[in-house]
Design a protein around this motif. Structure first.
Motif, PDB file in Angstrom:
ATOM      1  N   ALA A  26       0.838  -1.202   0.000  1.00  0.00           N
ATOM      2  CA  ALA A  26       0.000   0.000   0.000  1.00  0.00           C
ATOM      3  C   ALA A  26       0.872   1.251   0.000  1.00  0.00           C
ATOM      4  CB  ALA A  26      -0.912   0.004   1.218  1.00  0.00           C
ATOM      5  N   ARG A  27       1.940   1.207   0.787  1.00  0.00           N
ATOM      6  CA  ARG A  27       2.793   2.383   0.869  1.00  0.00           C
ATOM      7  C   ARG A  27       3.433   2.681  -0.496  1.00  0.00           C
ATOM      8  NH1 ARG A  27       7.878   2.055   4.375  1.00  0.00           N
ATOM      9  NH2 ARG A  27       9.111   3.674   3.383  1.00  0.00           N
ATOM     10  N   LEU A  28       3.894   1.599  -1.161  1.00  0.00           N
ATOM     11  CA  LEU A  28       4.504   1.799  -2.468  1.00  0.00           C
ATOM     12  C   LEU A  28       3.497   2.322  -3.479  1.00  0.00           C
ATOM     13  CD1 LEU A  28       6.921  -1.210  -2.828  1.00  0.00           C
ATOM     14  CD2 LEU A  28       7.464   1.187  -2.473  1.00  0.00           C
ATOM     15  N   ARG A  29       2.275   1.782  -3.395  1.00  0.00           N
ATOM     16  CA  ARG A  29       1.258   2.237  -4.350  1.00  0.00           C
ATOM     17  C   ARG A  29       0.966   3.721  -4.179  1.00  0.00           C
ATOM     18  NH1 ARG A  29      -0.539  -1.278  -7.609  1.00  0.00           N
ATOM     19  NH2 ARG A  29      -0.601  -3.509  -7.051  1.00  0.00           N
ATOM     20  N   GLU A  30       0.932   4.133  -2.945  1.00  0.00           N
ATOM     21  CA  GLU A  30       0.698   5.549  -2.664  1.00  0.00           C
ATOM     22  C   GLU A  30       1.798   6.398  -3.294  1.00  0.00           C
ATOM     23  OE1 GLU A  30       0.804   8.002   1.342  1.00  0.00           O
ATOM     24  OE2 GLU A  30      -0.399   6.167   1.518  1.00  0.00           O
ATOM     25  N   LYS A  31       3.012   5.963  -3.084  1.00  0.00           N
ATOM     26  CA  LYS A  31       4.163   6.671  -3.628  1.00  0.00           C
ATOM     27  C   LYS A  31       4.080   6.712  -5.156  1.00  0.00           C
ATOM     28  CE  LYS A  31       7.952   8.687  -2.768  1.00  0.00           C
ATOM     29  NZ  LYS A  31       7.975   9.789  -1.816  1.00  0.00           N
ATOM     30  N   LEU A 274      14.775  13.171 -12.108  1.00  0.00           N
ATOM     31  CA  LEU A 274      15.840  12.755 -11.204  1.00  0.00           C
ATOM     32  C   LEU A 274      15.330  12.682  -9.770  1.00  0.00           C
ATOM     33  CD1 LEU A 274      18.922  12.206 -11.038  1.00  0.00           C
ATOM     34  CD2 LEU A 274      19.171  14.600 -10.426  1.00  0.00           C
ATOM     35  N   LEU A 275      14.556  13.710  -9.391  1.00  0.00           N
ATOM     36  CA  LEU A 275      13.997  13.734  -8.036  1.00  0.00           C
ATOM     37  C   LEU A 275      13.109  12.522  -7.812  1.00  0.00           C
ATOM     38  CD1 LEU A 275      12.995  17.431  -7.415  1.00  0.00           C
ATOM     39  CD2 LEU A 275      14.787  16.115  -6.314  1.00  0.00           C
ATOM     40  N   ALA A 276      12.280  12.206  -8.831  1.00  0.00           N
ATOM     41  CA  ALA A 276      11.375  11.073  -8.719  1.00  0.00           C
ATOM     42  C   ALA A 276      12.179   9.799  -8.561  1.00  0.00           C
ATOM     43  CB  ALA A 276      10.489  10.998  -9.958  1.00  0.00           C
ATOM     44  N   ARG A 277      13.261   9.692  -9.357  1.00  0.00           N
ATOM     45  CA  ARG A 277      14.071   8.478  -9.301  1.00  0.00           C
ATOM     46  C   ARG A 277      14.683   8.317  -7.922  1.00  0.00           C
ATOM     47  NH1 ARG A 277      17.382   9.358 -14.494  1.00  0.00           N
ATOM     48  NH2 ARG A 277      19.090   8.933 -13.092  1.00  0.00           N
ATOM     49  N   ARG A 278      15.169   9.434  -7.385  1.00  0.00           N
ATOM     50  CA  ARG A 278      15.778   9.344  -6.063  1.00  0.00           C
ATOM     51  C   ARG A 278      14.748   8.914  -5.032  1.00  0.00           C
ATOM     52  NH1 ARG A 278      19.302  14.479  -6.286  1.00  0.00           N
ATOM     53  NH2 ARG A 278      21.021  13.663  -7.498  1.00  0.00           N
ATOM     54  N   ALA A 279      13.568   9.558  -5.098  1.00  0.00           N
ATOM     55  CA  ALA A 279      12.537   9.244  -4.115  1.00  0.00           C
ATOM     56  C   ALA A 279      12.156   7.775  -4.196  1.00  0.00           C
ATOM     57  CB  ALA A 279      11.318  10.123  -4.352  1.00  0.00           C
ATOM     58  N   VAL A 280      11.969   7.292  -5.467  1.00  0.00           N
ATOM     59  CA  VAL A 280      11.572   5.893  -5.652  1.00  0.00           C
ATOM     60  C   VAL A 280      12.671   4.975  -5.141  1.00  0.00           C
ATOM     61  CG1 VAL A 280      11.222   4.142  -7.416  1.00  0.00           C
ATOM     62  CG2 VAL A 280      10.012   6.303  -7.550  1.00  0.00           C
ATOM     63  N   SER A 281      13.903   5.334  -5.454  1.00  0.00           N
ATOM     64  CA  SER A 281      15.012   4.476  -5.052  1.00  0.00           C
ATOM     65  C   SER A 281      15.073   4.345  -3.537  1.00  0.00           C
ATOM     66  CB  SER A 281      16.300   5.059  -5.625  1.00  0.00           C
ATOM     67  OG  SER A 281      17.350   4.884  -4.749  1.00  0.00           O
ATOM     68  N   VAL A 282      14.894   5.461  -2.843  1.00  0.00           N
ATOM     69  CA  VAL A 282      14.959   5.422  -1.379  1.00  0.00           C
ATOM     70  C   VAL A 282      13.859   4.539  -0.814  1.00  0.00           C
ATOM     71  CG1 VAL A 282      14.607   6.784   0.691  1.00  0.00           C
ATOM     72  CG2 VAL A 282      16.112   7.620  -1.081  1.00  0.00           C
ATOM     73  N   VAL A 283      12.644   4.758  -1.302  1.00  0.00           N
ATOM     74  CA  VAL A 283      11.520   4.044  -0.716  1.00  0.00           C
ATOM     75  C   VAL A 283      11.589   2.555  -1.074  1.00  0.00           C
ATOM     76  CG1 VAL A 283       9.712   4.272  -2.454  1.00  0.00           C
ATOM     77  CG2 VAL A 283       9.147   4.480  -0.059  1.00  0.00           C
ATOM     78  N   ALA A 284      11.969   2.260  -2.339  1.00  0.00           N
ATOM     79  CA  ALA A 284      11.998   0.856  -2.758  1.00  0.00           C
ATOM     80  C   ALA A 284      13.092   0.092  -2.019  1.00  0.00           C
ATOM     81  CB  ALA A 284      12.207   0.767  -4.269  1.00  0.00           C
ATOM     82  N   SER A 285      14.259   0.724  -1.841  1.00  0.00           N
ATOM     83  CA  SER A 285      15.318  -0.042  -1.167  1.00  0.00           C
ATOM     84  C   SER A 285      14.953  -0.319   0.283  1.00  0.00           C
ATOM     85  CB  SER A 285      16.672   0.646  -1.263  1.00  0.00           C
ATOM     86  OG  SER A 285      16.531   2.017  -1.282  1.00  0.00           O
ATOM     87  N   SER A 286      14.257   0.615   0.914  1.00  0.00           N
ATOM     88  CA  SER A 286      13.877   0.336   2.297  1.00  0.00           C
ATOM     89  C   SER A 286      12.889  -0.822   2.348  1.00  0.00           C
ATOM     90  CB  SER A 286      13.319   1.587   2.951  1.00  0.00           C
ATOM     91  OG  SER A 286      11.934   1.536   3.017  1.00  0.00           O
TER      92      SER A 286
END
Lengths: 603, 463
Positions: A26-31, A274-286
């Motif tokens: 759910a958290r990922l979907r929100e993101k 780039l910002l989106a990629r960074r945000a996605v990368s942070v959330v996905a790796s966690s």
């Protein structure tokens, strides 16, 4: 075309589903929803008559913003993508200017008429204009916001423009080539830079000025001297619009707009990517590290096949779950306490500021006559209140960030995404109604005569009676003189009393207005505070839940490992290893997305 | 007694009182001298707004801008003096690359340059071009009146104008500023109708409540075009005529931008240096306007320059200076002198000066000229309301359209004194009725009283 980060994100969501972790999913979907529809606000600001509206028109090749020789733009215009051209005006719904949050209504108008309508409606009622237009430039979610000129005496207040700057992703600062950047413009740039670092200075009207190259050079050195790292681009809207009409490519290049568009694409749209990629990368790796932890636990227990060790792991997991529960009470307390402090401090600060203003008002009207100079006073009051509101609100935001950090420090564990991305509520700072002018009753001649007569009557009678004792007639020189004296005094007293009354009325009006302002704005501030508290609580609560779930899962798998028999154990181990490999590759891709050096996946 | 006589006698009295104080005496002497000079008009405004250009346009000659106060006054021969500290030196005026310049010699800090220049335009006033760094106080101390340049009215401009009225006497007599919407040719991106559009904007500012009490008038002026028109050379005119001879469509693409105009692919055999020169002197808008005007039939130098001066707004500005500043010379001079007297009385109070102080206050409070000017401002600003036909008459009678008796009475020919007298008596009777009519509002009657007083003043002049 779907950007690469979207695929990775979708795969991670898939992995969450396989591992039966609906909370993470759910958290990922929100993101994902947040990232897929990003609105990129590009604010076009500058002093009046620099060509802001014309710049927006030339960018999208359509006359959607009103341009004119005199001050034209009085409300912000939002230009964004839509399939068919459309336009709407947003205005205060009630014609009566209410003090509390006035509801707004959206009126659709034909796009050809929007510029006319904007100028026709009284600017006090109109809040903003919204334009939708199909343009390739805007498809990436770009919203161009044309604003009224700053520093002009006629436009709506500058403070609202600054409120918008806080929410902008990028700013185009417009200054024309007929003059160098003034000190006021440089100060404005610095102020804007603090709120939004992505600023580009656009020098317009290069067609008109033979010396525009010198001006651009001078401006560069001005910027360098002031320490403002903003890019500078010279353009000519006239050439661009003409090129669009004739289809002349050379002219288009000459206008400088291709560079500006490239800059928008490269720096703003691309940096958004780039910002989106960074945000996605942070959330996905966690998320992935959370998925990996139970698998690792399972594998280690299998590898060791040591029952005692497994049991101690199980105990450890349970102990950590308990610990988490115990400590989650603490961060909640910190959050509640800090937010309560913050709201009361902010309110006190606002009260203090408004009281200072009121004291000033009282002092002024002890001396001055409100019948004169009311307009200046009104302007002064409005400016001061705006100032107080802006400072107060900026302080609230600062404190809120600090609270978020403090709560994060009290949180049981540290993670990369522990601080929430944004806690800013949208759309704060609505204007308060206008200051009511107090009723100023003039002291007319007739009234003066009447008052004078009334006063003199007593004088004539009093002295007439006394002197009649001395044998004079009732009306004589002495009694008449006394009458005139008394009359004059009464008129003077009366006009003093009237001045006092006027001053009292003005003070009361100012007091009322400041009170209204205080009530309205403190409500806004409290709302903002509550909004921030709620979003912080949700954010941290969901983090805590995730962690708990992860710990429980590892405890469960450890338990399974103890119970399973050998053959099943082998089977499970193979599966777990396969899953783990898959996750590790996914993690590498996620890390590559962020552009940073691939970190080792740790349990 | 007229305000200038009153002021003159106070000045003389003050000279006697302060005979023993060298500083005060020197200061008063300089003001006595200044009292008989022509009005000093300063050109002020934010840096880079075109102060020197406008000054050149008013003089009718192109002077190189100097980084200091430049005074231009009428003289029999071109000649300059350079002041620095307490000293001064003569300096030659030389022509350098098409512009006049003052050879300041070896002086490193120059306070001001005074240029004597034979020009009809400078007959009635002394023009002061102010440097970018000048403080408002200094400008208002040196000059009797100010022509203030602004683009669109910004807060900085308002601040500058308000700072002029900080002094109590200045506030009573806020009568010495003309606002100019400068660089009118750049409004509307240099469209061919930019100037008429600028005039409309100026009209709006004239009615603006914030500008009204600060400026006597607001006019639009394109300084660049005005100065180019007043100093147009024959070769420039020939080049413009050659340009206009090209078809409009042919030329349009090349007049799109300044870069295109001086670019290499030009349909006419015109040296790029010549084109560059035209652009610098006239601006892109100026070139466009000149071509259009030549095509419309203004095809001689005289016709073209006449048309350009009129269109640029310079004519209107000169008229405005004449009506509001030059014709009010006595009032403006008296105002400056009263301000100067006030400075002395405050800085060096002494027993003998008490009567002077009272005289000064009485002069300021009772000066009818200030009242007239304030009434004009109040009527223009809408602070005082009169019925339209009365308002026009009141404005005329208090001298908003000129202070001669003919202008005040609305004659456009040379009427005999007897004619004037009968018209005046008629007006006087009507306004006296207004002034005493109890049905009317206080403002109305007060305005009428001022008009009556003006009429009475005229009457004494006619007898």
């Amino acid at each position: 075309m779907a950007p690469p980060w979207l695929d990775v994100l979708d795969e991670t969501i898939g992995a969450c589903a396989t591992h039966r972790r609906p909370d993470l999913e759910a958290r990922l979907r929100e993101k994902r929803a947040q990232q897929v529809d990003p609105k990129l606000r590009v604010l076009v600001i500058g002093e009046s008559k620099q060509g802001k509206s014309q710049l927006v028109n030339a960018l999208i090749n359509a006359p959607v913003c009103a341009v004119g020789d005199d001050i034209t733009t009085t409300v912000p215009t939002f230009v964004q993508h839509s399939e068919t051209p459309s336009a709407a005006l947003v205005r205060n719904a009630s014609s009566r200017r209410s003090i509390m949050n006035a509801p707004t209504e959206r009126v659709a108008v034909p796009i050809e008429q929007v510029t006319k309508q904007v100028s026709a409606i009284h600017s006090g009622e109109l809040v903003r204009a919204e334009i939708g237009i199909p343009r390739a430039l805007l498809t990436s979610g770009l919203v161009l916001i044309d604003t009224p000129g700053i520093g002009d005496t006629r436009s709506a207040n500058t403070a609202s423009t600054f409120a918008t700057v806080l929410q902008a992703d990028a700013v185009l600062m417009v200054s024309d080539a007929t003059g160098e950047l003034t000190s006021a413009e440089l100060a404005l740039l610095k102020k804007v830079m603090a709120a939004c670092p992505n600023v580009t200075v656009v020098i317009t009207k290069t067609d008109l000025c033979p010396q525009w190259r010198t001006v651009v050079e001078r401006n560069r050195s001005h910027l360098a001297r002031a320490g403002i790292p903003a890019k500078l681009l010279p353009v000519s809207a006239t050439l661009r619009l003409r090129a669009a009409k004739t289809g002349d490519q050379v002219l288009n290049t000459e206008s400088g707009f291709p560079d500006l568009l490239a800059c928008l694409q490269r720096d703003i749209v691309a940096s958004a990517d780039l910002l989106a990629r960074r945000a996605v990368s942070v959330v996905a790796s966690s998320v992935i590290s959370q998925l990996v932890t139970p698998l690792r636990e399972e594998l280690t227990t299998h590898d060791s096949s040591h029952t005692a060790a497994t049991i101690s792991t199980l105990q450890e997991a349970q102990r950590r779950v308990d610990e988490l529960r115990r400590r989650s009470a603490r961060w909640q307390n910190v959050l509640n306490d800090e937010m309560a402090d913050l709201v009361s401090d902010v309110e006190y600060d606002l009260r203090d500021r408004t009281r200072k203003i009121l004291r000033e008002v009282d002092k002024t009207f002890d001396e001055a006559d409100p019948a004169q100079g009311w307009e200046q006073f009104e302007q002064w009051l409005e400016d001061n209140l705006n100032d107080a509101a802006t400072t107060n609100f900026a302080w609230l935001m600062e404190r809120a960030e600090w609270v978020a950090e403090k709560v994060a420090r009290n949180f049981p564990v540290y993670r990369e995404d522990i601080l929430p991305g944004s806690i800013l509520p949208d759309d704060v700072l609505d204007p308060v109604g206008k200051l009511d002018k107090p009723k100023i009753e003039p002291f007319t001649i007739t009234q003066k005569v009447f008052t004078g007569l009334r006063g003199s009557y007593g004088g004539v009678l009093m002295f007439g009676l006394v002197t009649s004792l001395a044998g004079m007639p009732l009306i004589n020189v002495i009694s008449l003189g006394a009458g005139a004296l008394f009359g004059g005094k009464t008129i003077k007293d009366e006009s003093d009393a009237r001045l006092k009354r006027r001053q009292a009325a003005a003070k009361a009006a100012a007091q009322r207005h400041v009170d209204d302002f205080f009530i309205k704005f403190s409500k806004d501030c409290r709302d903002a505070g509550r909004y921030i508290q709620r979003s912080l609580r949700n954010h941290f609560a969901s983090l805590a839940e995730e962690m708990q779930e992860t710990l429980l899962e590892s405890a469960r798998s450890a338990k399974r490992a103890v119970q399973d028999d050998a053959s099943q154990r082998d089977q499970r181990q193979r599966e777990a290893r396969r899953e783990l490999d898959k996750l590790v590759t996914l993690y590498k891709r996620v890390q590559a997305l962020g552009g940073g050096a691939a970190m080792e996946l740790s349990a | 007694m007229k305000i200038d006589h009153v002021t003159w006698s106070i000045l003389q009295e003050a000279l006697a009182v302060y005979r023993d104080s060298p500083r005060a005496f020197g200061w008063l002497r300089s003001h006595v001298e200044r009292f008989t000079e022509p009005v000093r008009v300063a050109v002020a405004g934010q840096p880079g707004i075109g102060k020197s250009t406008l000054a050149n346009a008013l003089i009718g000659e192109s002077f190189a801008p100097a980084p200091t106060f430049s005074w231009y006054r009428n003289g029999s021969a071109a000649h300059a003096q350079v002041f620095s500290g307490g000293r001064f030196a003569e300096a030659p005026v030389v022509r350098r690359g098409g512009r006049m310049a003052v050879d300041a010699g070896s002086w490193d800090t120059v306070d001001r340059v005074v240029v004597d220049w034979p020009s009809r335009s400078l007959r009635d006033f002394v023009l002061i071009d102010t440097p970018a760094s000048a403080a408002p106080e200094q400008i208002f101390a040196d000059a009797d009146a100010v022509v203030y340049l602004m683009r669109h009215l910004k807060d900085d401009d308002l601040q500058f104008l308000r700072s002029a009225h900080d002094h109590p006497i200045a506030r009573v007599a806020a009568v010495n500023t003309i606002g100019v919407l400068a660089r009118a040719d750049e409004i509307g991106g240099g469209r061919i109708d930019a100037l008429s559009s600028a005039k409309q904007i100026a009209r709006r500012y004239r009615r603006d409540v914030q500008v009204q009490p600060l400026c006597q008038n607001v006019v639009a002026c394109a300084g660049l075009i005005a100065v180019a028109a007043r100093t147009m050379r024959e070769d420039e005119f020939q080049a413009l005529r050659a340009l206009a001879a090209l078809g409009r469509e042919e030329l349009e693409d090349h007049l799109l931008s300044a870069d295109r105009f001086v670019g290499t692919a030009f349909p006419l055999d015109l040296d790029p240096a010549v084109r560059q020169g035209l652009l610098e002197r006239f601006g892109l808008f100026g070139v466009r306007l000149c071509c259009a005007l030549v095509r419309q039939g203004f095809d001689t130098t005289v016709k073209l320059t006449g048309q350009l001066v009129q269109r640029s707004g310079l004519g209107e500005l000169r008229d405005s200076i004449a009506i509001h500043l030059v014709e009010r010379r006595e009032v403006l001079k008296a105002r400056s002198a009263l301000l100067a007297l006030d400075v002395v009385l405050r800085m060096e109070p002494r027993p003998g000066a008490r009567k002077l102080m009272a005289d000064l206050e009485r002069a300021v409070a009772s000066a009818h000229d200030f009242r007239e000017l304030r009434l004009v401002a109040a009527l223009q600003g809408g602070r005082t309301k009169l019925p339209p036909e009365l308002e026009t008459e009141a404005m005329r009678l208090v001298g908003a359209e000129g202070t001669t008796s003919l202008a005040r009475l609305g004659f456009d020919y040379d009427a005999t004194p007897a004619e004037q007298r009968s018209v005046l008596l008629d007006a006087l009777a009507r306004w006296q009725a207004q002034a005493t009519d109890p049905h009317l509002g206080g403002d109305h009657r007060r305005a009428a009283q001022i008009v009556v007083r003006s009429c009475e003043g005229l009457l004494t002049g006619l007898i």
